[in-house]
Scaffold this motif. Structure first.
Motif, mmCIF file in Angstrom:
data_model
loop_
_atom_site.group_PDB
_atom_site.id
_atom_site.type_symbol
_atom_site.label_atom_id
_atom_site.label_comp_id
_atom_site.label_asym_id
_atom_site.label_seq_id
_atom_site.Cartn_x
_atom_site.Cartn_y
_atom_site.Cartn_z
ATOM 1 N N LEU A 152 -3.076 3.050 -17.130
ATOM 2 C CA LEU A 152 -2.326 3.608 -16.001
ATOM 3 C C LEU A 152 -1.887 5.039 -16.269
ATOM 4 O O LEU A 152 -2.012 5.908 -15.398
ATOM 5 N N LEU A 153 -1.372 5.300 -17.473
ATOM 6 C CA LEU A 153 -0.836 6.618 -17.773
ATOM 7 C C LEU A 153 -1.906 7.692 -17.740
ATOM 8 O O LEU A 153 -1.648 8.846 -17.419
ATOM 9 N N ASN A 154 -3.140 7.317 -18.126
ATOM 10 C CA ASN A 154 -4.290 8.214 -17.980
ATOM 11 C C ASN A 154 -4.019 9.601 -18.562
ATOM 12 O O ASN A 154 -4.361 10.626 -17.974
ATOM 13 N N ASP A 155 -3.380 9.621 -19.709
ATOM 14 C CA ASP A 155 -3.087 10.879 -20.387
ATOM 15 C C ASP A 155 -4.397 11.492 -20.889
ATOM 16 O O ASP A 155 -5.270 10.791 -21.397
ATOM 17 N N PRO A 156 -4.579 12.804 -20.757
ATOM 18 C CA PRO A 156 -5.806 13.436 -21.262
ATOM 19 C C PRO A 156 -6.064 13.130 -22.726
ATOM 20 O O PRO A 156 -7.209 13.054 -23.166
ATOM 21 N N ALA A 157 -4.986 12.905 -23.490
ATOM 22 C CA ALA A 157 -5.138 12.632 -24.918
ATOM 23 C C ALA A 157 -5.787 11.279 -25.182
ATOM 24 O O ALA A 157 -6.305 11.051 -26.270
ATOM 25 N N VAL A 158 -5.748 10.394 -24.203
ATOM 26 C CA VAL A 158 -6.297 9.054 -24.443
ATOM 27 C C VAL A 158 -7.514 8.753 -23.575
ATOM 28 O O VAL A 158 -8.084 7.669 -23.682
ATOM 29 N N SER A 159 -7.922 9.666 -22.719
ATOM 30 C CA SER A 159 -9.030 9.395 -21.808
ATOM 31 C C SER A 159 -10.313 9.047 -22.556
ATOM 32 O O SER A 159 -10.999 8.075 -22.234
ATOM 33 N N GLU A 160 -10.664 9.847 -23.568
ATOM 34 C CA GLU A 160 -11.859 9.556 -24.360
ATOM 35 C C GLU A 160 -11.611 8.410 -25.320
ATOM 36 O O GLU A 160 -12.507 7.616 -25.600
ATOM 37 N N ALA A 161 -10.391 8.315 -25.833
ATOM 38 C CA ALA A 161 -10.063 7.245 -26.781
ATOM 39 C C ALA A 161 -10.211 5.871 -26.140
ATOM 40 O O ALA A 161 -10.546 4.899 -26.806
ATOM 41 N N ARG A 162 -9.939 5.775 -24.830
ATOM 42 C CA ARG A 162 -10.091 4.486 -24.144
ATOM 43 C C ARG A 162 -11.503 3.965 -24.301
ATOM 44 O O ARG A 162 -11.726 2.765 -24.494
ATOM 45 N N LYS A 163 -12.482 4.853 -24.217
ATOM 46 C CA LYS A 163 -13.870 4.426 -24.360
ATOM 47 C C LYS A 163 -14.151 3.993 -25.796
ATOM 48 O O LYS A 163 -14.839 3.011 -26.039
ATOM 49 N N ARG A 164 -13.571 4.740 -26.766
ATOM 50 C CA ARG A 164 -13.780 4.382 -28.163
ATOM 51 C C ARG A 164 -13.095 3.067 -28.515
ATOM 52 O O ARG A 164 -13.499 2.367 -29.433
ATOM 53 N N MET A 165 -12.025 2.748 -27.780
ATOM 54 C CA MET A 165 -11.329 1.483 -27.993
ATOM 55 C C MET A 165 -12.086 0.317 -27.375
ATOM 56 O O MET A 165 -11.726 -0.844 -27.582
ATOM 57 N N GLY A 166 -13.119 0.605 -26.608
ATOM 58 C CA GLY A 166 -13.859 -0.458 -25.946
ATOM 59 C C GLY A 166 -13.287 -0.836 -24.604
ATOM 60 O O GLY A 166 -13.540 -1.934 -24.101
ATOM 61 N N LEU A 167 -12.516 0.058 -24.011
ATOM 62 C CA LEU A 167 -11.868 -0.248 -22.737
ATOM 63 C C LEU A 167 -12.704 0.124 -21.521
ATOM 64 O O LEU A 167 -12.307 -0.153 -20.405
ATOM 65 N N GLY A 168 -13.838 0.774 -21.755
ATOM 66 C CA GLY A 168 -14.650 1.212 -20.620
ATOM 67 C C GLY A 168 -14.996 0.083 -19.672
ATOM 68 O O GLY A 168 -14.840 0.208 -18.446
ATOM 69 N N ASN A 169 -15.441 -1.062 -20.219
ATOM 70 C CA ASN A 169 -15.834 -2.196 -19.382
ATOM 71 C C ASN A 169 -14.643 -2.920 -18.772
ATOM 72 O O ASN A 169 -14.803 -3.717 -17.844
ATOM 73 N N LEU A 170 -13.457 -2.660 -19.309
ATOM 74 C CA LEU A 170 -12.259 -3.343 -18.820
ATOM 75 C C LEU A 170 -11.544 -2.566 -17.724
ATOM 76 O O LEU A 170 -10.631 -3.088 -17.089
ATOM 77 N N GLU A 171 -11.955 -1.343 -17.496
ATOM 78 C CA GLU A 171 -11.254 -0.516 -16.522
ATOM 79 C C GLU A 171 -11.255 -1.123 -15.115
ATOM 80 O O GLU A 171 -10.242 -1.021 -14.417
ATOM 81 N N PRO A 172 -12.336 -1.765 -14.652
ATOM 82 C CA PRO A 172 -12.263 -2.411 -13.325
ATOM 83 C C PRO A 172 -11.189 -3.499 -13.266
ATOM 84 O O PRO A 172 -10.529 -3.671 -12.236
ATOM 85 N N THR A 173 -11.010 -4.217 -14.381
ATOM 86 C CA THR A 173 -9.977 -5.249 -14.428
ATOM 87 C C THR A 173 -8.590 -4.627 -14.357
ATOM 88 O O THR A 173 -7.721 -5.081 -13.604
ATOM 89 N N PHE A 174 -8.376 -3.566 -15.126
ATOM 90 C CA PHE A 174 -7.087 -2.896 -15.092
ATOM 91 C C PHE A 174 -6.818 -2.300 -13.708
ATOM 92 O O PHE A 174 -5.687 -2.323 -13.222
ATOM 93 N N GLU A 175 -7.864 -1.783 -13.073
ATOM 94 C CA GLU A 175 -7.697 -1.213 -11.737
ATOM 95 C C GLU A 175 -7.317 -2.296 -10.731
ATOM 96 O O GLU A 175 -6.522 -2.053 -9.809
ATOM 97 N N THR A 176 -7.853 -3.501 -10.898
ATOM 98 C CA THR A 176 -7.482 -4.615 -10.026
ATOM 99 C C THR A 176 -6.006 -4.954 -10.178
ATOM 100 O O THR A 176 -5.321 -5.243 -9.194
ATOM 101 N N LEU A 177 -5.492 -4.916 -11.411
ATOM 102 C CA LEU A 177 -4.079 -5.181 -11.644
ATOM 103 C C LEU A 177 -3.212 -4.101 -11.005
ATOM 104 O O LEU A 177 -2.183 -4.402 -10.387
ATOM 105 N N VAL A 178 -3.622 -2.851 -11.150
ATOM 106 C CA VAL A 178 -2.901 -1.753 -10.517
ATOM 107 C C VAL A 178 -2.926 -1.920 -9.006
ATOM 108 O O VAL A 178 -1.909 -1.760 -8.313
ATOM 109 N N ASP A 179 -4.077 -2.268 -8.473
ATOM 110 C CA ASP A 179 -4.257 -2.455 -7.038
ATOM 111 C C ASP A 179 -3.353 -3.574 -6.515
ATOM 112 O O ASP A 179 -2.789 -3.477 -5.420
ATOM 113 N N SER A 180 -3.219 -4.629 -7.314
ATOM 114 C CA SER A 180 -2.372 -5.758 -6.922
ATOM 115 C C SER A 180 -0.910 -5.328 -6.835
ATOM 116 O O SER A 180 -0.182 -5.733 -5.908
#
Length: 255
Positions: A152-180
């Motif tokens: 959610l915070l989407n800080d520039p410092a973590v934008s690339e790190a999210r992918k390295r953490m393996g969160l790329g495939n999980l982003e649709p799930t997180f977006e669904t939670l935000v949407d809810s």
């Protein structure tokens, strides 16, 4: 989805080899009850982190929501549940001593490995925000909340790190939670009130006498600090309990 009568719809999904059925209209009578000894600490005055969450949610709310009813949120539960359970691999990578919890030092080490330039104070704020039971360690469900807050915070410092953490495939799930959450936040102020929850459920169960009572119950499950409003963090913690991602998961997996 199986229609059993004109007024009863059931969702079937599989978890750990077993099929589970949720009656849509009556789901609100089920999960999320917090038992004795489970009540987390009462919240402190709004922190910088909470303010960032509120501002991020206010900005996201301007985009609107794809959710049309509370039932449409519930229908997402099986897919979200399945996706979030896959985060256990990431959790185990963070949990350096394999004790089932991530402490503040382990979180700090992970940030260093990922070249995330958060200050010690920022890491401490994130950790304390997610260590809601004050165990001095994040359990799996608390880690899920941490990951979604990072998204959610989407800080520039973590934008690339999210992918390295393996969160790329999980982003649709997180977006669904935000949407809810955005669906529940009718006035787009970054918080959810009791009246907003009742309104959301009334949209689904219009004319049913129990809808107000159900709305109050859902709100009470989310408003863990009992201050009359629900933040995105509180919503996430309630959600992890609704879908069964609680701290007992570890024990089940070991059996």
């Amino acid at each position: 989805m199986h229609k059993l009568s004109s007024q009863a719809y059931y969702v079937r999904f599989q978890v750990k080899g077993f099929y589970h059925f949720y009656k849509i209209e009556q789901f609100a009578e089920m999960g999320g009850v917090i038992g004795r000894g489970d009540s987390p600490r009462h919240g402190s005055p709004a922190s910088k982190l909470e303010q960032k969450m509120v501002e991020a949610m206010q900005q996201r709310a301007q985009q609107g929501t794809t959710m049309k009813s509370f039932n449409s949120v519930i229908m997402k539960f099986p897919k979200i549940d399945e996706s979030l359970r896959k985060c256990r691999i990431i959790f185990q990578q963070f949990d350096e001593d394999s004790n089932g919890e991530i402490d503040q030092e382990e979180l700090k080490h992970c940030f260093q490995k990922l070249d995330i330039s958060f200050t010690d104070e920022e890491i401490k704020d994130l950790f304390e925000a997610c260590d809601i039971y004050e165990h001095m360690g994040m359990k799996f469900n608390e880690f899920i909340v941490f990951l979604c807050l990072v998204y959610l915070l989407n800080d520039p410092a973590v934008s690339e790190a999210r992918k390295r953490m393996g969160l790329g495939n999980l982003e649709p799930t997180f977006e669904t939670l935000v949407d809810s959450f955005v669906f529940l936040d009718k006035n787009k102020d970054g918080y959810v009130s009791k009246n907003e929850v009742i309104e959301a459920i009334n949209e689904t169960t219009a004319g049913e006498r129990s809808s107000g009572r159900i709305g109050v119950k859902r709100f009470e499950e989310m408003d863990w600090d009992k201050n009359g409003t629900v933040t995105f963090k509180e919503f996430l913690f309630a959600f992890t309990r609704w879908v069964g991602l609680d701290e007992n998961e570890d024990d089940e997996d070991d059996e």
